[in-house]
Design a protein around this motif. Structure first.
Motif, short mmCIF file in Angstrom:
data_model
loop_
_atom_site.label_atom_id
_atom_site.label_comp_id
_atom_site.label_asym_id
_atom_site.label_seq_id
_atom_site.Cartn_x
_atom_site.Cartn_y
_atom_site.Cartn_z
N LYS A 45 45.96 -11.03 -103.26
CA LYS A 45 46.11 -11.82 -101.95
C LYS A 45 45.26 -12.97 -101.91
O LYS A 45 44.10 -12.82 -102.07
N PHE A 46 45.72 -14.09 -101.25
CA PHE A 46 45.01 -15.25 -101.08
C PHE A 46 44.65 -15.30 -99.41
O PHE A 46 45.38 -15.11 -98.61
N PHE A 47 43.31 -15.03 -99.33
CA PHE A 47 42.88 -15.02 -97.79
C PHE A 47 42.27 -16.43 -97.22
O PHE A 47 41.52 -16.68 -97.93
N THR A 48 42.66 -16.61 -96.02
CA THR A 48 41.74 -17.50 -95.12
C THR A 48 41.45 -16.83 -94.10
O THR A 48 42.14 -16.45 -93.12
N LEU A 49 40.04 -16.84 -93.57
CA LEU A 49 39.40 -16.20 -92.32
C LEU A 49 38.68 -17.44 -91.56
O LEU A 49 37.98 -18.07 -92.14
N ILE A 50 39.38 -17.61 -90.16
CA ILE A 50 38.67 -18.48 -89.33
C ILE A 50 37.75 -17.88 -88.48
O ILE A 50 38.19 -16.79 -87.93
N TRP A 51 36.35 -18.03 -88.44
CA TRP A 51 35.38 -17.43 -87.73
C TRP A 51 35.09 -18.47 -86.55
O TRP A 51 35.06 -19.65 -86.55
N ALA A 103 36.43 -8.83 -103.98
CA ALA A 103 36.74 -10.38 -103.34
C ALA A 103 36.32 -11.31 -104.36
O ALA A 103 35.03 -11.41 -104.64
N ASP A 104 36.84 -12.42 -104.50
CA ASP A 104 36.55 -13.69 -105.02
C ASP A 104 36.23 -14.70 -103.92
O ASP A 104 37.36 -15.34 -103.62
N PHE A 105 35.25 -15.29 -103.77
CA PHE A 105 34.93 -16.28 -102.77
C PHE A 105 35.13 -17.68 -103.30
O PHE A 105 34.44 -18.06 -104.48
N HIS A 106 36.06 -18.45 -102.80
CA HIS A 106 36.46 -20.00 -103.32
C HIS A 106 35.79 -20.85 -102.58
O HIS A 106 35.33 -21.77 -103.10
N TYR A 107 35.39 -20.63 -101.19
CA TYR A 107 34.90 -21.67 -100.35
C TYR A 107 34.58 -21.04 -99.16
O TYR A 107 35.03 -20.25 -98.58
N ALA A 108 33.39 -21.89 -98.48
CA ALA A 108 32.89 -21.35 -97.26
C ALA A 108 32.26 -22.46 -96.62
O ALA A 108 31.72 -23.36 -97.25
N VAL A 109 32.59 -22.88 -95.15
CA VAL A 109 32.08 -23.64 -94.49
C VAL A 109 31.78 -23.22 -93.27
O VAL A 109 32.51 -22.57 -92.52
N CYS A 110 30.60 -23.87 -92.48
CA CYS A 110 30.45 -23.23 -91.24
C CYS A 110 29.57 -24.42 -90.35
O CYS A 110 28.66 -25.02 -91.19
N ASP A 111 29.90 -24.77 -89.27
CA ASP A 111 29.10 -25.56 -88.61
C ASP A 111 28.43 -24.97 -87.28
O ASP A 111 28.25 -23.41 -87.34
N GLU A 112 28.30 -25.59 -86.15
CA GLU A 112 27.50 -24.57 -84.96
C GLU A 112 28.26 -23.63 -84.60
O GLU A 112 27.77 -22.51 -84.44
N ASN A 113 29.52 -23.49 -84.41
CA ASN A 113 30.13 -22.37 -83.72
C ASN A 113 31.54 -22.28 -84.34
O ASN A 113 32.36 -21.36 -83.98
N GLY A 154 33.69 -21.47 -88.38
CA GLY A 154 33.58 -21.33 -89.86
C GLY A 154 34.94 -20.84 -90.59
O GLY A 154 35.74 -20.27 -89.89
N MET A 155 34.77 -21.14 -91.74
CA MET A 155 36.19 -20.78 -92.57
C MET A 155 35.73 -20.10 -93.78
O MET A 155 34.80 -20.63 -94.45
N VAL A 156 36.40 -19.17 -94.34
CA VAL A 156 36.06 -18.56 -95.75
C VAL A 156 37.53 -18.43 -96.38
O VAL A 156 38.42 -17.86 -95.60
N VAL A 157 37.43 -18.84 -97.68
CA VAL A 157 38.67 -18.86 -98.29
C VAL A 157 38.40 -17.86 -99.65
O VAL A 157 37.36 -18.20 -100.19
N MET A 158 39.24 -16.92 -99.88
CA MET A 158 38.96 -16.03 -100.89
C MET A 158 40.17 -15.40 -101.41
O MET A 158 41.30 -15.50 -100.80
N THR A 159 40.04 -14.68 -102.46
CA THR A 159 41.14 -14.16 -103.12
C THR A 159 40.53 -12.40 -103.07
O THR A 159 39.32 -12.16 -103.46
#
Length: 124
Positions: A100-106, A71-81, A83-88
């Motif tokens: 594949k290009f992935f976006t995960l919403i936590w 996995a290559d991580f391009h971006y991650a951001v997180c607040d109190e509750n 988060g989002m991770v963008v990766m290939t």
């Protein structure tokens, strides 16, 4: 949680899911999970938690070889509750490259972080 910890949590998710750890998959993905996959031609396919768990369980039952964890991580951001991770990721399915290009919403809910949404776009 900060973005670095969210990336570490995502790395753990990738490892456990690609090694077909069914109990882990059941707890890390939210019950209302939606996965959206888009192929090269723009065709959209979706998957819910039950379908994902069935897929992982099937691979576990047949003792399938683990998938790639690259996995290559391009971006991650997180607040109190939230988060989002963008990766290939290169899933290397059937012995050939499948990037594949992935976006995960936590979301932090009920005392733990879970994936609530995931999108996946085929690159080649």
């Amino acid at each position: 949680m900060d973005s670095k910890k969210l990336i570490e949590l995502t790395k753990q998710l990738i490892y456990e899911a690609t090694h077909f750890n069914v109990p882990y998959v059941m707890q890390i993905y939210a019950d209302n999970l939606l996965i959206v996959k888009v192929d090269k031609s723009g065709t959209v396919d979706t998957m819910n938690k039950q379908q994902l768990v069935s897929f992982v369980q099937g691979n576990s039952d047949t003792k399938a070889a683990p998938f790639s964890t690259k996995a290559d991580f391009h971006y991650a951001v997180c607040d109190e509750n939230m988060g989002m991770v963008v990766m290939t990721r290169d899933l290397e399915l059937n012995g050939k490259s499948d990037p594949k290009f992935f976006t995960l919403i936590w979301k932090f809910s009920s005392g733990r972080w879970q994936v609530v949404k995931e999108s996946c776009i085929t690159l080649n």
